[in-house]
Design a protein around this motif. Structure first.
Motif, short mmCIF file in Angstrom:
data_model
loop_
_atom_site.label_atom_id
_atom_site.label_comp_id
_atom_site.label_asym_id
_atom_site.label_seq_id
_atom_site.Cartn_x
_atom_site.Cartn_y
_atom_site.Cartn_z
N ILE A 182 -24.73 42.35 1.05
CA ILE A 182 -25.63 41.72 2.12
C ILE A 182 -26.93 41.82 1.62
CG2 ILE A 182 -27.00 42.46 4.28
CD1 ILE A 182 -24.36 44.04 5.02
N GLU A 183 -27.52 40.34 1.61
CA GLU A 183 -28.83 40.11 1.01
C GLU A 183 -29.65 40.80 2.23
OE1 GLU A 183 -30.03 36.02 -0.82
OE2 GLU A 183 -28.65 35.47 0.83
N MET A 184 -30.45 41.93 1.43
CA MET A 184 -31.52 42.53 2.70
C MET A 184 -32.70 42.76 2.02
SD MET A 184 -30.38 46.48 3.99
CE MET A 184 -29.07 45.81 4.91
N ARG A 185 -33.67 42.79 2.89
CA ARG A 185 -35.01 43.16 2.79
C ARG A 185 -35.62 44.01 3.87
NH1 ARG A 185 -33.63 40.50 -1.22
NH2 ARG A 185 -34.60 39.00 -2.38
N PHE A 186 -36.72 44.50 3.72
CA PHE A 186 -37.44 45.50 4.84
C PHE A 186 -38.71 45.35 5.16
CE2 PHE A 186 -34.45 47.79 1.92
CZ PHE A 186 -33.30 48.17 2.73
N ARG A 187 -39.02 45.71 6.38
CA ARG A 187 -40.31 45.33 7.16
C ARG A 187 -41.17 46.04 6.29
NH1 ARG A 187 -41.69 47.79 12.91
NH2 ARG A 187 -39.45 46.78 13.29
N GLY A 188 -42.52 45.69 5.87
CA GLY A 188 -43.58 46.46 5.11
C GLY A 188 -44.44 45.63 4.45
N ARG A 189 -45.73 46.22 4.14
CA ARG A 189 -46.50 45.29 3.52
C ARG A 189 -46.26 45.39 2.03
NH1 ARG A 189 -51.99 47.71 6.09
NH2 ARG A 189 -51.71 46.60 8.15
N ASP A 190 -45.53 46.09 1.65
CA ASP A 190 -44.87 45.91 0.00
C ASP A 190 -43.82 45.13 -0.23
OD1 ASP A 190 -43.37 47.78 1.54
OD2 ASP A 190 -42.99 49.14 -0.10
N CYS A 191 -43.28 44.52 0.70
CA CYS A 191 -42.06 43.70 0.46
C CYS A 191 -42.37 42.34 0.08
CB CYS A 191 -41.14 43.82 1.74
SG CYS A 191 -40.42 45.35 1.97
N ASP A 192 -41.76 41.90 -0.82
CA ASP A 192 -42.06 40.38 -1.27
C ASP A 192 -40.92 39.53 -0.63
OD1 ASP A 192 -42.74 38.15 -2.81
OD2 ASP A 192 -42.17 38.76 -4.56
N PHE A 193 -41.57 38.44 -0.14
CA PHE A 193 -40.52 37.67 0.65
C PHE A 193 -40.73 36.21 -0.05
CE2 PHE A 193 -41.11 41.08 3.76
CZ PHE A 193 -39.93 41.00 3.92
N SER A 194 -41.47 35.90 -1.18
CA SER A 194 -41.77 34.77 -1.69
C SER A 194 -40.55 34.18 -2.18
CB SER A 194 -42.85 34.90 -2.87
OG SER A 194 -42.25 35.95 -3.83
N GLY A 195 -40.22 32.79 -2.04
CA GLY A 195 -39.07 32.14 -2.47
C GLY A 195 -37.73 32.23 -1.61
N LEU A 196 -37.90 33.15 -0.44
CA LEU A 196 -36.89 33.32 0.56
C LEU A 196 -36.84 32.37 1.79
CD1 LEU A 196 -36.71 36.98 0.83
CD2 LEU A 196 -35.19 35.77 -0.70
N ASP A 197 -35.92 32.13 2.26
CA ASP A 197 -35.76 31.28 3.36
C ASP A 197 -36.01 32.28 4.64
OD1 ASP A 197 -34.96 29.69 5.58
OD2 ASP A 197 -33.02 29.49 4.87
N CYS A 198 -37.16 32.23 5.11
CA CYS A 198 -37.42 33.22 6.07
C CYS A 198 -37.57 32.47 7.56
CB CYS A 198 -38.82 33.94 5.78
SG CYS A 198 -38.38 35.20 4.54
N ALA A 199 -36.98 33.19 8.48
CA ALA A 199 -37.25 32.67 9.99
C ALA A 199 -38.41 33.43 10.28
CB ALA A 199 -36.20 32.96 10.86
N LEU A 200 -39.57 32.67 10.66
CA LEU A 200 -40.71 33.10 10.95
C LEU A 200 -41.18 33.56 12.15
CD1 LEU A 200 -43.08 30.49 8.83
CD2 LEU A 200 -42.28 32.79 8.14
#
Length: 458
Positions: A182-200
């Motif tokens: 599973i590709e996974m990230r987390f909620r938080g100001r310290d998380c880097d989402f650059s370059g990801l396909d994010c649903a805003l």
């Protein structure tokens, strides 16, 4: 996409302004996926299977899965007192604190009031948020009845940290996400989402449209609602669930998560015997055992549901909050899995319109109010503190009286019926009501029908 699904999505979008979403239907070895609408309405970028969504409260099942893994390894007992792993655990009710178990935390029968408002505005750590439990008011007796409670899942997440001596995020990645791919990230100001396909994230404007809103970004919410992943990741998760937790834990440890612990109210016309297990709701749906959970946070909604005995399940991800779209799609997909005719969408959307009208009425009431007079300002203005909530400030500026609490900023108004309220300018507003008390203010928030004492510190 079936004709019924197309029609439902079209109607939901027309009424609520739903930006976009993705869903999957699993039947045995087959998987059907669908994506629709926009990941970003401003640029018309489409949703894809790899678009990251906040899954909100569907994160809870990942936290209880850690408990199942730890239980299978002999490290953790759902029915042992929490203090065996977390000796400092404390509550205003000492009996409840001494007898609280992991099962109590995971099935919402702790007696603790919801205390939602502060979690989005106090940026510390999972461990610190668990510590603050000792200062939080209860709303009912220990094990008296069900009351949904995100905070106690934060405590459970911290218990898992104590069990393994590792941060909750690392545990979820190492023990769940990586084994399942599973590709996974987390909620938080310290998380880097650059370059990801994010649903805003988007919110409805109450007029049939939607607008971009800010991410919920507080790291402390991880164990109760802080996971971000995509449709492909949720399909891998759903297949694990349909396979009784394999390859993460033994079937017996997984099935323990699905045992009903406390009765709940029905959430739909076809549901009977509704209960909360551990990170999961259970009920009967059209004569079949249903295991399911929803999730909602600023800008996002999700649903996961499965018929365990039939090896069937669905997942729904949406990037617009405060709509009824996720629940409508969930029930439509479940009806299709059952071979039943879907229920009409219009009545549920009419109920949604009524709820939005009630929010508009509150805003109109606040707008018609007046600024507090000089006498009221003598006791309203200042800085006020609660040991669980930290502090907020009321001050005069720019010709008005403002309340500032974390990311909540709103003018204070006195309504026609003499309520003192600070209310956001939003179609689904948060608010804080204020009353005078000796040495401070009583506060009631939009999520909690309880007056909390804040003492004046400045």
């Amino acid at each position: 996409m079936t004709e019924a699904e197309q029609n439902a999505i079209r109607e939901i979008q027309h009424v609520t302004g739903l930006a976009g979403g993705a869903y999957a239907v699993i039947e045995g070895g087959s998987t059907r996926t669908e994506c629709f609408g926009y990941a970003d309405m401003e640029t018309c970028r489409p949703v894809t299977e790899r678009s990251f969504f906040d899954i909100a409260s569907n994160s809870k099942a990942f936290t209880t899965m850690l408990g199942a893994i730890a239980s299978g390894e002999g490290r953790f007992d759902w029915d042992a007192p929490v203090r065996e792993q977390y000796p400092e655990f404390s509550m205003l009710d000492e009996y409840a604190a001494a007898h609280m178990t992991g099962r109590d935390l995971a099935c919402h029968r702790s007696g603790l009031a919801r205390h939602e408002f502060m979690r989005a505005r106090v940026y510390t750590s999972i461990a610190d948020m668990a510590r603050r439990t000792r200062y939080m008011e209860l709303s009912r007796g220990f094990r008296e009845s069900y009351e949904y409670n995100n905070h106690m899942f934060i405590v459970l997440g911290h218990v898992m940290e104590r069990v393994y001596g590792r941060p909750w995020r690392e545990l979820v990645l190492e023990r769940i996400a990586r084994p399942l791919g599973i590709e996974m990230r987390f909620r938080g100001r310290d998380c880097d989402f650059s370059g990801l396909d994010c649903a805003l994230p988007h919110r409805p404007d109450g007029k049939g449209g939607a607008y971009r809103c800010a991410y919920a970004d507080n790291v402390v919410a991880g164990p109760c609602g802080g996971i971000r992943t995509n449709l492909l990741g949720m399909i891998a998760w759903l297949r694990c669930l349909l396979d009784s937790g394999a390859p993460l834990c033994a079937a017996q440890a997984f099935q323990a998560l699905l045992v009903p612990n406390v009765p709940t109210e029905s959430e739909g016309g076809h549901e009977l015997l509704c209960s909360y297990a551990m990170g999961w709701r259970t009920s009967a749906y059209r004569g079949k055992r249903l295991v399911y959970h929803g999730g909602a946070i600023a800008g996002f909604q999700s649903h996961v549901a499965l018929f365990p005995e039939e090896n069937k399940g669905i997942v729904v991800l949406l990037n617009t909050s405060s709509t009824t779209g996720a629940a409508i799609l969930r029930d439509l997909l479940l009806d299709e899995l059952c071979g039943a005719a879907p229920e009409p969408v219009a009545p549920r959307l009419s109920a949604w319109r009524r709820s939005m009208a009630e929010n508009s009425a509150l805003l109109e009431k606040v707008h018609a109010g007046t600024m507090p007079d000089s006498e009221a300002c003598t006791w309203l203005c200042g800085t006020f503190f609660h040991p669980a909530y930290d502090d907020f400030t009321v001050a005069e500026r720019d010709g008005a009286v403002w309340l500032d609490y974390g990311n909540f900023h709103a003018p204070v108004r006195v309504t026609e019926d003499e309520e003192i309220i600070a209310c956001e300018e939003d179609p689904v507003p948060d608010y804080m009501k204020l009353r005078r008390m000796e040495g401070g203010l009583f506060v009631e928030t939009s999520d909690l029908a309880m007056w909390l004492p804040f003492r004046r510190v400045e």
